[in-house]
Design an enzyme around this catalytic site. Structure first.
Site, PDB file in Angstrom:
ATOM      1  N   CYS A 108      -0.460  -4.336 -18.059  1.00 62.06           N
ATOM      2  CA  CYS A 108      -1.298  -3.605 -17.144  1.00 62.06           C
ATOM      3  C   CYS A 108      -0.934  -3.611 -15.764  1.00 62.06           C
ATOM      4  CB  CYS A 108      -2.680  -3.820 -17.270  1.00 62.06           C
ATOM      5  SG  CYS A 108      -3.349  -5.589 -16.645  1.00 62.06           S
ATOM      6  N   HIS A 142       0.777  -1.328  -0.073  1.00 63.03           N
ATOM      7  CA  HIS A 142      -0.050  -0.092  -0.098  1.00 63.03           C
ATOM      8  C   HIS A 142       1.048   1.182   0.061  1.00 63.03           C
ATOM      9  CE1 HIS A 142      -3.830   2.106   0.542  1.00 63.03           C
ATOM     10  NE2 HIS A 142      -3.062   2.919   1.296  1.00 63.03           N
TER      11      HIS A 142
END
Ligand code: PEP
Ligand code: MG
Length: 562
Positions: free
Chosen positions: A487, A188
């Site tokens: 991606c 994160h």
């Protein structure tokens, strides 16, 4: 004397500043601990009320000077701290002989459990209650409050790792850089640093010795931290500060010779899509549809799904939007779909595989995607995550056809799909490489583990070879060439973006904030140069060597401070 620490650079930038350490999490007090000796319940209740008032006032003060998401989070937390019912239940426990810390801990637990049971928005408020509780206990103990520390001057934030709740209040005008001893390139912390444009280094295990006030140089490009930096580091930080600013992305990615490389965005919500369109993204290369499933106990209804997808499609009317069907499991557990008792969730029933275990969810999702497409002007492509074999690709294509979705594709995240790319892409219309998972599976290194961050690097030559194999397979597909895009996080690194194009990748999808840097660097090479640079990377013996050989060929990276 200066001291150097190695980590993994996950967001570019070079700065010098003083360290502020993230306070450690507040440990829970003992269950039902009694009032301290000689203290009456009245005195303890007064102490608790006072601590609660101080916490609420501090949060309100911070909310008044904050903006955007941070202000909203602080206001919600301040409101929770002023909540009379929480204090009342805690005071009742104090009256029955429990000390203030244990009383507020227990009372907040009960409120958080009730909120969680209500689901949806209310369940999300449970986190606010637990945050308030930790702040009140810190105040009672006289220790620093949890969360991002406050300081008069901008600082380098050092932590073990950052949780989503911490980063919501991270003010990029006060924080110069992020350094964590744990975490990995897909943690994160890394994602937030990239989206805020802050230099960041993760998995720098030795940085736990850094203390408040130490002055450090943080090099998010090289992945090093230097305590007591000298003239050389000062010069690097200076050069970075006077870098040429990047031009905005003009909405059309191309190499110097005009070879088109459409630059798309990875998005995870309607709001994200609106921002990506404003940043010039030529479409969406990855719509992570988990955003409408995660944190829920039940499957969203057809209407809810159609509305959520429409919000993204409407932002890209007339452009391509690649929708990834639900990717539950491993790092994205979903209570109603995945089995959290699996010994190896990353190798378990996840992604497309959940369809066999819990039939129906995928079919209903495809129907919702089809209905959302019909009501919008976007050109929708649909792909499945975690495809491992040609027969899975064929089965998914049949599912899409049944739902009326015209352009089926697969994500190449598993080495078997890369090796079998010719056969896999023969069954579908396109492939998109997910470098985050392809790297973890190629290197057999859990993407969530900080100590394995060095393996979890898409510059690993083994990963680059598999990307080339996938592109070659797509080009040789039965029935004509099939486009292969990327991606995962890799295309957001402008040097790696050049390598990907040189390997044969047709489109690049990334966090919208990376678009200007990637577009600017692609413009400095033609296709022949990109292919030559890709060969250099393929020939390297390590990720570090590949990165350094390629960076040497791209002098504009330094001009732009990338
Ligand atoms: C990937 O694995 O690279 C990817 C794009 O999917 P996610 O990160 O959502 O697993
Ligand atoms: Mg993935």
């Amino acid at each position: 004397m200066s001291q150097r620490f190695a980590g993994v650079g996950v967001s570019a930038g070079r700065v010098i500043g003083p360290v502020r350490r993230m306070p450690e999490a507040i440990p829970a007090p003992a269950d039902g601990a009694p009032l301290p000796e000689g203290v009456t319940a009245e005195q303890e209740s007064a102490r608790l009320a006072e601590a609660t008032r101080t916490v609420a006032a501090g949060l309100k003060e911070r909310a008044a000077t904050a903006t955007g998401d941070a202000a909203a989070v602080l206001k919600a937390t301040a409101l929770m701290a002023s909540d009379r019912s929480l204090l009342k239940s805690a005071t009742r426990l104090v009256a029955s002989g429990t000390c203030a810390e244990s009383a507020i801990w227990e009372a907040a637990d009960a409120v958080a459990t009730q909120l969680s049971a209500l689901g949806g928005y209310m369940a999300e408020r449970a986190t606010d209650v637990l945050d308030v509780r930790a702040r009140i206990v810190a105040e009672l103990r006289g220790v620093p409050a949890p969360g991002i520390p406050d300081a008069d001057v901008p600082f380098v934030l050092c932590a073990t790792d950052l949780a989503p709740a911490d980063t919501a209040t991270l003010d990029p005008t006060r924080v110069l850089a992020l350094v964590t001893s744990g975490g990995g390139p897909q943690s994160h912390t890394a994602i937030v640093a990239r989206s805020l444009g802050l230099p960041a280094i993760v998995a720098a295990a030795e940085t736990t010795v850094l203390a408040d006030g130490d002055v450090v140089f943080v090099d998010g490009i090289d992945g090093t931290v230097v305590r007591e930096p000298g003239a050389a580091e000062a010069a690097l930080a200076e050069a970075y500060a006077s870098r040429v600013s990047l031009p905005d992305f003009d909405g059309s990615g191309a190499l110097a010779d005009g070879h088109r490389v459409p630059l798309l965005a990875n998005v995870g919500s309607g709001a994200d899509a609106v921002d990506a369109a404003a940043a010039g993204a030529e479409g969406v290369g990855l719509l992570r549809t988990e955003f409408c499933f995660l944190g829920r106990d039940t499957e969203p209804t057809h209407g809810e799904q159609v509305r959520a997808y429409r919000a993204v499609f409407d932002a890209f009317a007339g452009s391509k939007v690649v929708v990834r069907t639900l990717d539950a499991g491993a790092d994205k557990p979903l209570p109603f779909l995945t089995d959290d008792s699996e010994p190896n969730p990353a190798l378990g029933v996840r992604g497309y595989r959940t369809d066999a275990a819990v039939p129906g969810v995928l079919e209903r999702q495809l129907a919702a995607i089809a209905d959302a497409e019909a009501a919008s002007g976007a050109e929708v492509w649909t792909m499945a995550p975690m495809i491992s074999t040609p027969s899975e690709a064929a089965a998914f294509a049949a599912r899409c056809a049944h739902a009326g979705l015209k352009t089926p594709g697969v994500m190449v995240e598993v080495p078997s799909a890369a090796v079998m790319a010719r056969q896999v892409t023969s069954e579908v219309a396109f492939a998109s490489i997910g470098t985050n998972d392809l790297t973890q599976y190629t290197m057999a290194a859990d993407r969530q583990l900080g100590p394995l961050a060095e393996f979890n690097d898409p510059w690993q030559p083994a990963v680059l070879h598999l990307i080339q194999t996938t592109c070659d397979g797509g080009a040789a597909s039965v029935g004509g060439p099939k486009p292969v895009g990327v991606c995962g996080e890799a295309p957001a690194d402008p040097a790696l973006a050049v390598v990907l194009v040189g390997l044969g990748v047709a489109t690049l999808s990334m966090n919208r904030r990376a678009l200007p840097a990637v577009a600017a660097i692609l413009k400095t090479v033609d296709l022949a140069a990109a292919r030559r640079i890709a060969e250099l990377a393929l020939g390297a013996g390590s990720a570090a060597e590949a990165r350094s050989l390629v960076r040497h060929e791209l002098p504009e990276l330094d001009v732009f401070g990338l």
